[in-house]
Design an enzyme around this catalytic site. Structure first.
Site, PDB file in Angstrom:
ATOM      1  N   ILE A   1     -10.062  -9.459  -2.468  1.00 15.50           N
ATOM      2  CA  ILE A   1      -9.621 -10.754  -2.959  1.00 15.50           C
ATOM      3  C   ILE A   1     -10.137 -11.856  -2.042  1.00 15.50           C
ATOM      4  O   ILE A   1     -10.012 -11.775  -0.818  1.00 15.50           O
ATOM      5  CB  ILE A   1      -8.082 -10.822  -3.048  1.00 15.50           C
ATOM      6  CG1 ILE A   1      -7.578  -9.828  -4.099  1.00 15.50           C
ATOM      7  CG2 ILE A   1      -7.624 -12.236  -3.422  1.00 15.50           C
ATOM      8  CD1 ILE A   1      -8.043 -10.109  -5.515  1.00 15.50           C
TER       9      ILE A   1
ATOM     10  N   CYS B   1     -14.872  -0.720   8.492  1.00 11.51           N
ATOM     11  CA  CYS B   1     -16.113  -1.481   8.479  1.00 11.51           C
ATOM     12  C   CYS B   1     -15.825  -2.836   7.853  1.00 11.51           C
ATOM     13  O   CYS B   1     -15.194  -2.914   6.797  1.00 11.51           O
ATOM     14  CB  CYS B   1     -17.174  -0.740   7.668  1.00 11.51           C
ATOM     15  SG  CYS B   1     -18.729  -1.636   7.472  1.00 11.51           S
ATOM     16  N   ASP B   2     -16.279  -3.897   8.484  1.00 12.18           N
ATOM     17  CA  ASP B   2     -16.029  -5.256   7.990  1.00 12.18           C
ATOM     18  C   ASP B   2     -17.298  -5.971   7.531  1.00 12.18           C
ATOM     19  O   ASP B   2     -17.270  -7.171   7.265  1.00 12.18           O
ATOM     20  CB  ASP B   2     -15.382  -6.109   9.091  1.00 12.18           C
ATOM     21  CG  ASP B   2     -13.976  -5.649   9.439  1.00 12.18           C
ATOM     22  OD1 ASP B   2     -13.281  -5.140   8.555  1.00 12.18           O
ATOM     23  OD2 ASP B   2     -13.581  -5.802  10.613  1.00 12.18           O
TER      24      ASP B   2
ATOM     25  N   CYS C   1     -24.250 -15.364  -5.115  1.00  8.28           N
ATOM     26  CA  CYS C   1     -24.279 -14.738  -3.783  1.00  8.28           C
ATOM     27  C   CYS C   1     -24.115 -13.219  -3.884  1.00  8.28           C
ATOM     28  O   CYS C   1     -23.227 -12.719  -4.578  1.00  8.28           O
ATOM     29  CB  CYS C   1     -23.170 -15.323  -2.911  1.00  8.28           C
ATOM     30  SG  CYS C   1     -23.082 -14.594  -1.260  1.00  8.28           S
TER      31      CYS C   1
ATOM     32  N   CYS D   1     -18.571   4.675   1.470  1.00  3.81           N
ATOM     33  CA  CYS D   1     -17.996   3.575   2.246  1.00  3.81           C
ATOM     34  C   CYS D   1     -17.596   4.042   3.648  1.00  3.81           C
ATOM     35  O   CYS D   1     -16.893   5.045   3.807  1.00  3.81           O
ATOM     36  CB  CYS D   1     -16.788   3.008   1.513  1.00  3.81           C
ATOM     37  SG  CYS D   1     -15.945   1.672   2.379  1.00  3.81           S
TER      38      CYS D   1
ATOM     39  N   ASP E   1       0.826  -1.216   0.000  1.00  8.64           N
ATOM     40  CA  ASP E   1       0.000   0.000   0.000  1.00  8.64           C
ATOM     41  C   ASP E   1       0.856   1.260   0.000  1.00  8.64           C
ATOM     42  O   ASP E   1       0.442   2.295   0.530  1.00  8.64           O
ATOM     43  CB  ASP E   1      -0.919   0.042   1.241  1.00  8.64           C
ATOM     44  CG  ASP E   1      -1.990  -1.025   1.205  1.00  8.64           C
ATOM     45  OD1 ASP E   1      -2.266  -1.546   0.124  1.00  8.64           O
ATOM     46  OD2 ASP E   1      -2.541  -1.341   2.271  1.00  8.64           O
TER      47      ASP E   1
ATOM     48  N   CYS F   1     -22.650  -9.578   0.379  1.00 13.83           N
ATOM     49  CA  CYS F   1     -21.844  -8.389   0.670  1.00 13.83           C
ATOM     50  C   CYS F   1     -22.536  -7.122   0.174  1.00 13.83           C
ATOM     51  O   CYS F   1     -22.499  -6.080   0.843  1.00 13.83           O
ATOM     52  CB  CYS F   1     -20.452  -8.517   0.061  1.00 13.83           C
ATOM     53  SG  CYS F   1     -20.429  -8.750  -1.732  1.00 13.83           S
TER      54      CYS F   1
ATOM     55  N   CYS G   1     -19.648 -12.830   4.326  1.00 13.61           N
ATOM     56  CA  CYS G   1     -19.179 -13.638   3.196  1.00 13.61           C
ATOM     57  C   CYS G   1     -19.072 -15.115   3.587  1.00 13.61           C
ATOM     58  O   CYS G   1     -18.364 -15.455   4.537  1.00 13.61           O
ATOM     59  CB  CYS G   1     -17.826 -13.137   2.715  1.00 13.61           C
ATOM     60  SG  CYS G   1     -17.156 -14.111   1.336  1.00 13.61           S
TER      61      CYS G   1
ATOM     62  N   THR H   1     -11.406 -11.609  -7.411  1.00 14.71           N
ATOM     63  CA  THR H   1     -11.982 -10.368  -6.899  1.00 14.71           C
ATOM     64  C   THR H   1     -13.454 -10.574  -6.623  1.00 14.71           C
ATOM     65  O   THR H   1     -14.241 -10.817  -7.541  1.00 14.71           O
ATOM     66  CB  THR H   1     -11.790  -9.217  -7.903  1.00 14.71           C
ATOM     67  OG1 THR H   1     -10.393  -9.057  -8.177  1.00 14.71           O
ATOM     68  CG2 THR H   1     -12.333  -7.916  -7.339  1.00 14.71           C
TER      69      THR H   1
END
Length: 371
Positions: A159, A242-243, A192, A215, A135, A195, A249, A153
């Protein structure tokens, strides 16, 4: 030189250095350039001007290190053993902090291990042009990771790997030797959409495309201005990141806990009470956040994020008192404190709000009579 044999050794060395998986790919990301430009043109990067400033360099690794012909993409798991399975998301009096930030900042650790990997390869081949990134440069790390076989992705843009879900960091080592490449992973999300439907602010605007401006991770970390009111309720008690898209998932049921102690939950987050965290002075914040990625947002932004969470919490005299005590530090912070105070007082019967006349005048807009 037997490059296949060298590639096999590299993967063994990487595991010895703490990486769970390594893949190798070439540097051609030209197929992603149009999508990147479209994302930037739509303004989905928000105020992260550096993304637009670097333009297509993000899709051209060889411009970062001339002579680069391969990218070694590496994965390091970070799911802490005391992640608490997001239990405090359901407790509005406690702060939710994204799991990747519960321990030490990963940038230096992952980069150092990638550097050691580069040194190990250099010892083997005699001379090597290499450079590690975590990063730390304009680089499309996720398309590289998919191309290198680390996963695909997902619809949340992260990922995913069948074996471990998405709770991992990515790092890249650019090299100038023609190692054999790995096979890219195919998308396995199927039908699915968990998310997408679970995102509190509907930030996933298309499959694999996130509007950063909506976001919560962007709003609490990258954005230092006034958070739009339309998102504040949806933020709940999320004060740093935020998760949600990862928590729902199905592939993350296979995620393994990290063995890297640096990523374990730090003691100051064992009981993250909103009022207690809000009470930290700037000196206490800096001390408690030493080595944490949270430190970089600064004390005022920390208080801003907590103010929103406190506004979303059940009415509490201690919350109202704490919010009052922080007014006057900055105009941006005051706007969030006033909103939070209004949310707190709106939970009281009207006859009770009359006891807070001074506060209501401070908030200016006051409260409706039927609040």
């Amino acid at each position: 030189m037997n490059y296949q044999e060298l590639a096999d050794k590299i993967k063994v060395w990487a595991q010895e250095l703490g990486f769970q998986k390594v893949g190798i790919c070439d540097v051609d990301l030209s197929e992603h350039e149009a999508a990147l430009q479209k994302w930037l043109d739509a303004g989905y990067h928000g105020e992260m001007d550096w993304m637009a400033r670097h333009g297509m360099m993000r899709a051209r690794p060889a411009e970062l290190l001339p002579g680069t012909v391969r990218v070694i993409s590496a994965r390091m798991d970070y799911l802490p053993p005391q992640a608490q399975f997001a239990a405090n998301l359901s407790d509005p009096t406690q702060a939710y902090i994204s799991r990747y930030a519960l321990g030490r900042d990963y940038h230096k650790l992952v980069r150092n291990q990638l550097k050691k990997l580069g040194q190990k390869i250099e010892q083997e081949v005699g001379q090597l042009g290499y450079r590690p990134f975590v990063d730390s440069a304009p680089l499309l790390e996720r398309p590289l990771a998919q191309k290198a076989g680390l996963g695909w992705t997902g619809k949340h843009s992260l990922i995913l790997d069948k074996e471990c879900g998405s709770w991992f960091f990515l790092g890249e080592l650019l090299v100038d030797i023609p190692l054999p490449v790995d096979e890219a992973k195919q998308n396995d999300c199927g039908k699915c959409t968990a998310c997408i439907t679970s995102c509190p602010t509907q930030a996933i605007v298309e499959e694999g495309i996130v509007d950063a401006r909506r976001c919560i991770s962007y709003l609490t970390i990258e954005f230092d201005g006034v958070i739009p009111e339309e998102f504040r309720k949806a933020m709940g008690n999320r004060i740093y990141g935020c998760d949600d898209c990862q928590l729902v998932c199905p592939w993350n049921r296979f995620a393994e806990l990290t063995q890297q102690e640096d990523f374990h939950r730090r003691p100051s987050f064992n009981s993250p009470d909103l009022v207690s965290l809000f009470s930290w002075s700037e000196t206490e914040f800096l001390k408690n956040m030493e080595g944490s990625p949270i430190r970089r947002i600064g004390h005022l932004q920390w208080l801003r994020n907590l103010s929103v969470a406190m506004g979303n919490a059940p009415y509490s005299k201690s919350i109202v008192s704490a919010l009052e005590s922080r007014r006057g530090l900055s105009d941006v912070l005051d706007q969030h404190i006033d909103w939070a105070l209004a949310q707190q007082l709106a939970q009281l019967p009207y006859n009770e709000t009359s006891k807070h006349g001074r506060l209501i005048r401070i908030i200016q807009k006051g409260l409706p009579r039927d609040a």
